[in-house]
Design a protein around this motif. Structure first.
Motif, short mmCIF file in Angstrom:
data_model
loop_
_atom_site.label_atom_id
_atom_site.label_comp_id
_atom_site.label_asym_id
_atom_site.label_seq_id
_atom_site.Cartn_x
_atom_site.Cartn_y
_atom_site.Cartn_z
N LEU A 7 7.21 2.52 -7.91
CA LEU A 7 7.10 3.26 -6.66
C LEU A 7 7.91 4.55 -6.76
N PRO A 8 7.26 5.72 -6.68
CA PRO A 8 8.01 6.97 -6.80
C PRO A 8 8.83 7.28 -5.55
N PHE A 30 14.58 8.96 -9.44
CA PHE A 30 13.91 9.79 -8.44
C PHE A 30 12.99 10.78 -9.15
N LYS A 31 11.81 11.00 -8.60
CA LYS A 31 10.83 11.91 -9.20
C LYS A 31 11.11 13.36 -8.84
N LYS A 84 0.81 -1.22 0.00
CA LYS A 84 0.00 0.00 0.00
C LYS A 84 0.84 1.27 0.00
N ILE A 85 2.15 1.15 0.06
CA ILE A 85 3.00 2.34 0.03
C ILE A 85 2.87 2.99 -1.34
N ALA A 86 2.52 4.27 -1.34
CA ALA A 86 2.30 4.99 -2.59
C ALA A 86 3.54 5.72 -3.07
N THR A 145 2.28 14.99 -8.98
CA THR A 145 2.70 14.60 -10.33
C THR A 145 3.15 13.14 -10.35
N ALA A 146 3.96 12.74 -9.38
CA ALA A 146 4.47 11.38 -9.32
C ALA A 146 3.36 10.36 -9.15
N LEU A 147 2.31 10.73 -8.42
CA LEU A 147 1.21 9.81 -8.14
C LEU A 147 0.03 9.99 -9.08
N ASN A 148 0.16 10.89 -10.05
CA ASN A 148 -0.92 11.18 -11.00
C ASN A 148 -2.22 11.54 -10.29
N ILE A 149 -2.11 12.42 -9.31
CA ILE A 149 -3.27 12.86 -8.55
C ILE A 149 -3.80 14.16 -9.13
#
Length: 109
Positions: free
Chosen positions: A45-46, A67-68, A9-11, A86-90
């Motif tokens: 994983l970012p 690395f992001k 579950k680590i985002a 940005t890294a998580l596309n939120i």
């Protein structure tokens, strides 16, 4: 590293460059290798690196290795949240409250 290995579950991971047992760069490499072997894990994983150093080659190498983002201390919380989004596309509209709280507070290092 154990959390990255066991928790699907680590985002995202935000890590410091200098840590007691390994560097943030080493953590990133170990995590990439571990997650490749684990089919249930997020292989993209970012990672975001935090550092007190001003070495431009370190920043460049970290970004090239995946690395992001790389942030120099003291941190800019708003930019950190933007990089995470940005890294998580939120969708940016989903975290407006977080942005406003970070804009009025400081992140402790």
């Amino acid at each position: 590293l154990r959390l990255i290995e066991t928790d699907s579950k680590i985002a995202a991971v935000i890590t410091d460059l200098m840590m007691p047992e390994m560097t943030g760069l080493e953590l990133h490499e170990h995590a990439k290798e571990l997650r490749k072997k684990m089919p249930n894990m997020n292989h993209d994983l970012p990672f975001i690196l935090i550092t007190a150093t001003n070495q431009e080659d370190l920043v460049e190498n970290a970004l090239k290795s995946g690395f992001k983002g790389v942030f120099k201390k003291p941190l800019n919380g708003v930019k950190l949240i933007e990089t995470l989004k940005t890294a998580l596309n939120i969708d940016k509209s989903n975290l407006t409250g977080i942005d406003s709280r970070l804009a009025t507070s400081s992140i402790q290092t």
